[in-house]
Write a protein that holds these residues in place. Structure first.
Motif, PDB file in Angstrom:
ATOM      1  N   ALA A 218       0.823  -1.203   0.000  1.00  0.00           N
ATOM      2  CA  ALA A 218       0.000   0.000   0.000  1.00  0.00           C
ATOM      3  C   ALA A 218       0.863   1.260   0.000  1.00  0.00           C
ATOM      4  N   GLN A 219       1.937   1.252   0.785  1.00  0.00           N
ATOM      5  CA  GLN A 219       2.833   2.403   0.837  1.00  0.00           C
ATOM      6  C   GLN A 219       3.509   2.623  -0.506  1.00  0.00           C
ATOM      7  N   ASP A 220       3.904   1.549  -1.156  1.00  0.00           N
ATOM      8  CA  ASP A 220       4.530   1.661  -2.478  1.00  0.00           C
ATOM      9  C   ASP A 220       3.555   2.256  -3.489  1.00  0.00           C
ATOM     10  N   VAL A 221       2.312   1.790  -3.462  1.00  0.00           N
ATOM     11  CA  VAL A 221       1.298   2.330  -4.371  1.00  0.00           C
ATOM     12  C   VAL A 221       1.040   3.803  -4.080  1.00  0.00           C
ATOM     13  N   ALA A 222       0.907   4.127  -2.794  1.00  0.00           N
ATOM     14  CA  ALA A 222       0.606   5.511  -2.415  1.00  0.00           C
ATOM     15  C   ALA A 222       1.714   6.465  -2.834  1.00  0.00           C
ATOM     16  N   GLU A 223       2.968   6.001  -2.808  1.00  0.00           N
ATOM     17  CA  GLU A 223       4.105   6.872  -3.100  1.00  0.00           C
ATOM     18  C   GLU A 223       4.446   6.946  -4.587  1.00  0.00           C
ATOM     19  N   ASN A 224       4.093   5.920  -5.354  1.00  0.00           N
ATOM     20  CA  ASN A 224       4.625   5.829  -6.713  1.00  0.00           C
ATOM     21  C   ASN A 224       3.590   5.720  -7.826  1.00  0.00           C
ATOM     22  N   VAL A 225       2.328   5.587  -7.487  1.00  0.00           N
ATOM     23  CA  VAL A 225       1.291   5.347  -8.497  1.00  0.00           C
ATOM     24  C   VAL A 225       0.324   6.525  -8.539  1.00  0.00           C
ATOM     25  N   SER A 226      -0.021   6.962  -9.737  1.00  0.00           N
ATOM     26  CA  SER A 226      -1.017   8.011  -9.907  1.00  0.00           C
ATOM     27  C   SER A 226      -2.394   7.487  -9.532  1.00  0.00           C
ATOM     28  N   PRO A 227      -3.063   8.094  -8.536  1.00  0.00           N
ATOM     29  CA  PRO A 227      -4.421   7.646  -8.200  1.00  0.00           C
ATOM     30  C   PRO A 227      -5.372   7.739  -9.387  1.00  0.00           C
ATOM     31  N   LEU A 228      -5.204   8.750 -10.222  1.00  0.00           N
ATOM     32  CA  LEU A 228      -6.056   8.901 -11.395  1.00  0.00           C
ATOM     33  C   LEU A 228      -5.820   7.768 -12.383  1.00  0.00           C
TER      34      LEU A 228
END
Length: 311
Positions: A218-228
């Protein structure tokens, strides 16, 4: 057209007194909402058995996450040794009175709130789960579980049919043949059984490893992935074209929209500058003009943040 209902978004989720669940920031104790939030089914003395109050709390929580730009990823887990024992049968489902057309199953309300939330959910099944404890996880993006726990869709063994939109999600996730086996037998199986296919993307040997691994992802997604980009890509997967040509036309239209957005420029610049990206586009504001591009049945209204929200 009736006005869009609003929802109050709190400054901190840890102060909310929602029934039968607990919401935590990550890291724990942060004074305001964090990019990763943890939702814990919190009835360990009842093995986190599902209740109407729990359904209301989960539905409200996912509606809040949907409109809160501070939240990027949601982790769902359970307190104690079991993820969820299914519906609390001491409470039951009611007496079946009234018009069927007016009935909405409570697990389905949770599944739709999770599915419609722009923020991806990672489920950390640190223990066994059956019934609605399984079906409500199907709209999640990722499921991680414990290899020695047992999981099953036991509805037919209780004289019930599947719910929580499982007739839509389950065959798309595991295939019709596996889904038919799971719902026909109503059996409870270890996660290694071939009947689950790839439903669980990671199976860990120790229950204590499950939540930390989910938080790491989850931390990796939150830091590196565009929510859009994440939200639009998941929508393309679930609500894409019904032929290669239709998928091509739809993907092209959405892709064309995305290359005009700030997140694309930020993603490219951060790559060349060898730094973490700073994606700031709210998916509710940056979605392509025809989103949702599929006909959506009006079973509930879309929420927006109210003027009283502590953003």
């Amino acid at each position: 057209m009736p006005p869009t209902p609003t929802i109050d978004v709190p400054a901190t989720y840890e102060a909310l007194g929602l029934s039968h669940i607990r919401i935590s920031h990550h890291p724990l104790g942060a004074p305001t909402a964090t990019p990763v939030v943890i939702v814990t089914l919190n009835r360990p003395e009842k093995h986190n058995a599902f209740t109407p109050q729990m359904a209301d709390s989960l539905t409200l929580a996912f509606n809040m996450f949907h409109v809160d730009p501070r939240v990027k990823t949601v982790v769902l887990t359970g307190a104690g040794k079991m993820f969820c024992a299914g519906m609390d049968l001491d409470i039951g489902f009611g007496d079946g009175e009234g018009r069927a057309a007016d009935f909405r199953d409570i697990g389905g309300r949770v599944s739709l709130a999770m599915h419609r939330c722009h923020k991806p959910t990672i489920v950390a099944l640190q223990g066994s789960a059956v019934g609605v404890g399984m079906t409500m996880t199907l709209p999640a993006a990722i499921r991680i579980c414990h290899e020695k726990s047992k999981y099953g869709f036991v509805f037919a063994r209780r004289g019930l049919t599947i719910e929580s939109c499982a007739s839509y999600f389950l065959p798309r996730l595991v295939g019709f043949s596996r889904a038919m086996h799971l719902i026909t037998t109503g059996g409870v199986y270890p996660p290694s059984t071939k009947h689950f296919g790839d439903l669980f993307t990671e199976v860990l040997p120790d229950a204590s490893q499950v939540l930390p691994r989910a938080l790491e992802l989850a931390q990796d997604v939150a830091e590196n992935v565009s929510p859009l980009a994440s939200s639009m890509s998941r929508a393309l997967m679930w609500e894409g074209g019904d032929s290669p040509e239709a998928a091509h036309l739809l993907e092209s239209r959405v892709f064309h929209h995305m290359i005009g957005q700030r997140d694309y420029k930020e993603g490219v610049n951060s790559f060349f500058e060898k730094r973490k990206p700073r994606f700031e586009t709210d998916p509710r504001e940056g979605s392509c003009p025809d989103y949702p591009w599929w006909p959506e049945l009006n079973i509930s209204r879309e929420y927006s943040a109210s003027k009283n929200s502590k953003l």
